[in-house]
Structures are given as C-alpha cells and as structure tokens.
Design a protein around this motif. Structure first.
Motif, mmCIF file in Angstrom:
data_model
loop_
_atom_site.group_PDB
_atom_site.id
_atom_site.type_symbol
_atom_site.label_atom_id
_atom_site.label_comp_id
_atom_site.label_asym_id
_atom_site.label_seq_id
_atom_site.Cartn_x
_atom_site.Cartn_y
_atom_site.Cartn_z
ATOM 1 N N ASP A 209 45.959 41.010 35.703
ATOM 2 C CA ASP A 209 45.360 41.186 37.027
ATOM 3 C C ASP A 209 44.038 40.436 37.091
ATOM 4 O OD1 ASP A 209 43.293 42.944 35.865
ATOM 5 O OD2 ASP A 209 44.912 44.418 35.730
ATOM 6 N N GLU A 211 41.004 41.514 37.810
ATOM 7 C CA GLU A 211 39.864 42.170 37.160
ATOM 8 C C GLU A 211 39.789 41.800 35.685
ATOM 9 O OE1 GLU A 211 38.082 46.637 36.226
ATOM 10 O OE2 GLU A 211 39.724 46.388 37.665
ATOM 11 N N THR A 228 41.355 35.393 42.545
ATOM 12 C CA THR A 228 42.336 35.910 43.486
ATOM 13 C C THR A 228 43.705 35.978 42.814
ATOM 14 O OG1 THR A 228 42.730 33.683 44.356
ATOM 15 C CG2 THR A 228 41.108 35.051 45.507
ATOM 16 N N PRO A 233 45.061 42.744 44.275
ATOM 17 C CA PRO A 233 43.596 42.818 44.344
ATOM 18 C C PRO A 233 42.901 41.605 43.747
ATOM 19 C CG PRO A 233 44.504 44.947 43.725
ATOM 20 C CD PRO A 233 45.659 43.982 43.716
ATOM 21 N N ALA A 235 39.058 39.936 42.444
ATOM 22 C CA ALA A 235 37.889 40.434 41.728
ATOM 23 C C ALA A 235 36.740 39.455 41.853
ATOM 24 C CB ALA A 235 38.220 40.666 40.252
ATOM 25 N N THR A 244 36.317 44.852 43.014
ATOM 26 C CA THR A 244 37.655 44.402 43.383
ATOM 27 C C THR A 244 37.928 44.796 44.826
ATOM 28 O OG1 THR A 244 38.728 46.447 42.634
ATOM 29 C CG2 THR A 244 38.508 44.653 41.025
ATOM 30 N N THR A 246 41.447 44.624 47.849
ATOM 31 C CA THR A 246 42.836 44.256 48.117
ATOM 32 C C THR A 246 42.925 43.462 49.418
ATOM 33 O OG1 THR A 246 43.616 46.252 47.016
ATOM 34 C CG2 THR A 246 45.162 45.142 48.489
#
Length: 297
Positions: A209, A211, A228, A233, A235, A244, A246
């Motif tokens: 992800d 993050e 992205t 989501p 970050a 973060t 969405t």
C-alpha cells in the motif's frame, strides 16, 4: 507576456494522440472508439492544471520549428502559458505520445520524447544562465520537474547550484523512468510524487500500500513524498509525519495525465496555503475529476 511566471514546468511538452474505447480491452483487440490529438506531456499536463487553478506556468522544454511545433506553441499561448523560454530546435521534430485506453485503463503507450532528450541541458539555459536565474542567483520559486529528462541531465540538475534555492516538485514520466529520480531521493528541497509501482521501483521492492511505500522512501532519505495507488488510499509524508486519504470513487473515462493532475493540484493547494490533509484531499479531488472526464479546479 511580461509578468514573471508563478512556477516553472520543466520537461515534456508534446502532442498526445489518445485512442479511447468504452469497453474492456486486451492484447490484440480491434474495437471502435475515439482518437484525439491534444497538447500533452508531463510538464504540459501539470501546466494545464495549474492554469485551471489560476496560476501562470512558464515552460522549459524543447519544441521543434515544424508545423506541429508551431501549432503546439500557439495552443500553449492561447491557454495563457509563458512560452518565452522554450527551446525551439531547427533540426529536432516536435515530440509525440501515443496511448490506447479501454474501460479497464491504459492498455499500451509509446512516448516519443527523443527531441527533449537530444536537446538536453539547452532547455535549462534560461534558468542556469539567463533571465530566470543562474548559479550566482538561483531561482527561488517552485519548479515542477518531470522524469522525461535523461538520467544524466536529472543528475546534473540535482547538483546544479542554479537549483539550490528552488522548491523542487518531481514526478516520473512513467514507471519505466522512476529510477531516474534517485539523484533527488535525499535532496532536502525536493518533493517526490510517485505511484505505488514507481515507489517500488525506486526502492527495489514491492509494497502492499501507499503508506508502506511512503515510509520506505522516508527511510531512504526522502524529505517529502506523496504516493498514490489508483483508487486505494494515497499517502503523504514529510518530517512532521504521515497522513493517508482515500480518493473519491468515480467512473473512469480516462487515465492519461491523472498523476500529473494530482501533482499540479497539490502544488496549487499548497500555494494557496493549504497544508497536510487539506492539500492532499484537494489533489485527490482534482485527479478524480480528471479521471471521470471533468475539470480539475
């Protein structure tokens, strides 16, 4: 146009030839759709979004002195961009980008930015030894830099004293060029805008992800990062922490230029005084509007 620009956009300004179909596509498909030719390129896409937010960008790029180049300069001028510092080559043709998009996203693309690469450091002369700045008087404003420049030239920019005072905002032109950004990974005045795949290529690993990717880039010395991940989501990380958000869920009608729109909208938001979550949200909203066929801004 005599007023100084609000921001410099350095990199690809070319013609986008985009074929779009409303159905899902796979390798070898031959389907009905629409084919358009519009101004594009990373630097151009960023500049167009900045104009929608009321900012005046100056373009530093290479555009041929051919008919396509004259058309492109005229289009930029009509949109209110500053083209005074564009390098117009006598012997290099105007660059082009060609893409095929289906309802399931980008199917394939070819970027012909050979003229930009061949022009090299000549596109930077107004900034390194000209009206915009020099090593003795570095440009102090925001510079949006795209990864279509050669790896050698990007490395030179990272060390060039003419960029020492600039607020550098940097994006890869594509995942295939993400590793060109390595010279800026530890630059204290640089902000990197990447997607999840590009972050993985820079770090030579895969991330689940945005993050996790942003934290990994921080560990490698990046001062500011935005990552992205399509509809998942996004970050943003800097020395103050990590946040973060969405993206809005929208119907996808186009994908080319979405990342450039996100970057430009984030720059415009911060220039308006937005910070942290507010700036990230405005960037995601603008990218969603672009993807759904609306206007950012």
């Amino acid at each position: 146009m005599s007023a100084p620009p609000d921001i410099l956009c350095i990199g690809a300004v070319l013609w986008d030839v985009i074929g779009r179909a409303t159905r899902h596509m796979s390798l070898g498909n031959d389907v009905p759709g629409r084919i358009t030719r519009v101004p594009g390129g990373v630097a151009m896409n960023i500049a167009m979004t900045l104009r929608r937010f009321g900012l005046t960008p100056a373009l530093l790029t290479a555009i041929g002195q051919d008919a396509e180049g004259d058309e492109l300069i005229a289009a930029c001028d009509r949109m209110g961009m500053d083209t005074r510092h564009v390098y117009r080559s006598l012997d290099l043709p105007t660059d082009r980008y060609m893409a095929v998009e289906g309802a399931n996203g980008l199917i394939a693309a070819i970027a012909d930015a050979h003229s930009l690469e061949a022009a090299g450091a000549r596109i930077l002369t107004p900034l390194t030894d000209g009206p915009l700045g020099s090593a003795a008087a570095p440009y102090p404003g925001i510079v949006a830099l795209d990864g279509n420049l050669t790896e050698v030239l990007l490395g030179e920019i990272a060390q060039n004293p003419a960029f020492a005072a600039a607020d550098l905002r940097i994006a890869p032109a594509s995942p295939g060029k993400a590793e060109r950004l390595l010279p800026f990974l530890t630059a204290p005045r640089a902000t990197l805008y990447v997607n999840l795949e590009e972050a993985g290529l820079i770090c030579a690993e895969r991330f689940a992800d945005a993050e996790t990717a942003a934290r990994a880039l921080q560990k490698r010395g990046a001062a500011r990062i935005l990552v992205t991940d399509s509809a998942n989501p996004a970050a943003a990380a800097d020395p103050s922490g990590l946040i973060t958000a969405t993206p809005p869920q929208v119907m996808v009608t186009r994908v080319t230029g979405a990342g450039d729109t996100f970057m430009a909208a984030h720059i415009a938001a911060e220039r308006d005084g937005a910070t942290g979550a507010a700036a990230l949200d405005r960037a995601l909203q603008a990218a969603a509007a672009h993807i759904s066929g609306g206007a950012a801004g």
